[in-house]
Design a protein around this motif. Structure first.
Motif, mmCIF file in Angstrom:
data_model
loop_
_atom_site.group_PDB
_atom_site.id
_atom_site.type_symbol
_atom_site.label_atom_id
_atom_site.label_comp_id
_atom_site.label_asym_id
_atom_site.label_seq_id
_atom_site.Cartn_x
_atom_site.Cartn_y
_atom_site.Cartn_z
ATOM 1 N N LEU A 38 0.814 -1.213 0.000
ATOM 2 C CA LEU A 38 0.000 0.000 0.000
ATOM 3 C C LEU A 38 0.851 1.268 0.000
ATOM 4 N N TYR A 43 -0.272 3.414 -8.079
ATOM 5 C CA TYR A 43 -1.630 2.893 -8.278
ATOM 6 C C TYR A 43 -2.396 3.811 -9.219
ATOM 7 N N ARG A 60 2.509 6.172 -1.967
ATOM 8 C CA ARG A 60 2.227 7.076 -0.851
ATOM 9 C C ARG A 60 3.501 7.511 -0.131
ATOM 10 N N ARG A 82 -6.000 5.889 -1.522
ATOM 11 C CA ARG A 82 -5.231 5.152 -0.514
ATOM 12 C C ARG A 82 -4.954 6.093 0.655
#
Length: 133
Positions: A38, A43, A60, A82
């Protein structure tokens, strides 16, 4: 129950406890991997349902520009896709799982080692009177 039977049963229980510890550590590793995916992978974000040209967003954690952190107020949909709380929740969930796994693994290993040590001492005690004769 004889002491040898009890000792073998004790070792079996210790092996099961150790196996549970290994299983929980594996689950914690999967949670860490999920959190890493993540945070570290780029993404895509759809601007609307059926969007054929989604926006590509940077990861991120490793972003130089603000695509992952600026938000919708600048016309960027990346920040909503996210969120930090999701990654931190996964990381927070992994802490008690890994702690329980480490405790169970250590407890099972120490129990087996101490049982083997006690068996070796019993064997030495059985041999000792024979040597003194």
């Amino acid at each position: 129950m004889r002491s040898r039977d009890y000792d073998l049963d004790f070792r079996d229980r210790s092996s099961r406890i150790r196996a549970w510890g290994i299983g929980l550590l594996a689950v914690a590793g999967l949670l860490w991997t999920w959190c890493g995916v993540l945070l570290l992978t780029p993404y895509e974000v759809d601007r609307g349902p059926g969007d054929r040209h989604p926006d590509t967003c940077e990861s991120r954690l490793l972003t130089d520009r603000g695509t992952a952190n600026d938000g919708v107020y600048q016309g960027d949909y990346c920040a909503d896709e996210r969120d930090w709380p999701e990654a931190l929740a996964i990381l927070g969930l992994s802490v008690p799982v890994s702690l329980a796994g480490a405790i169970l693994f250590t407890m099972g290993t120490v129990n087996r080692t101490m049982s083997a040590h006690a068996e070796a001492l019993r064997d030495l005690d059985a041999i000792a009177p024979a040597r003194n004769v």
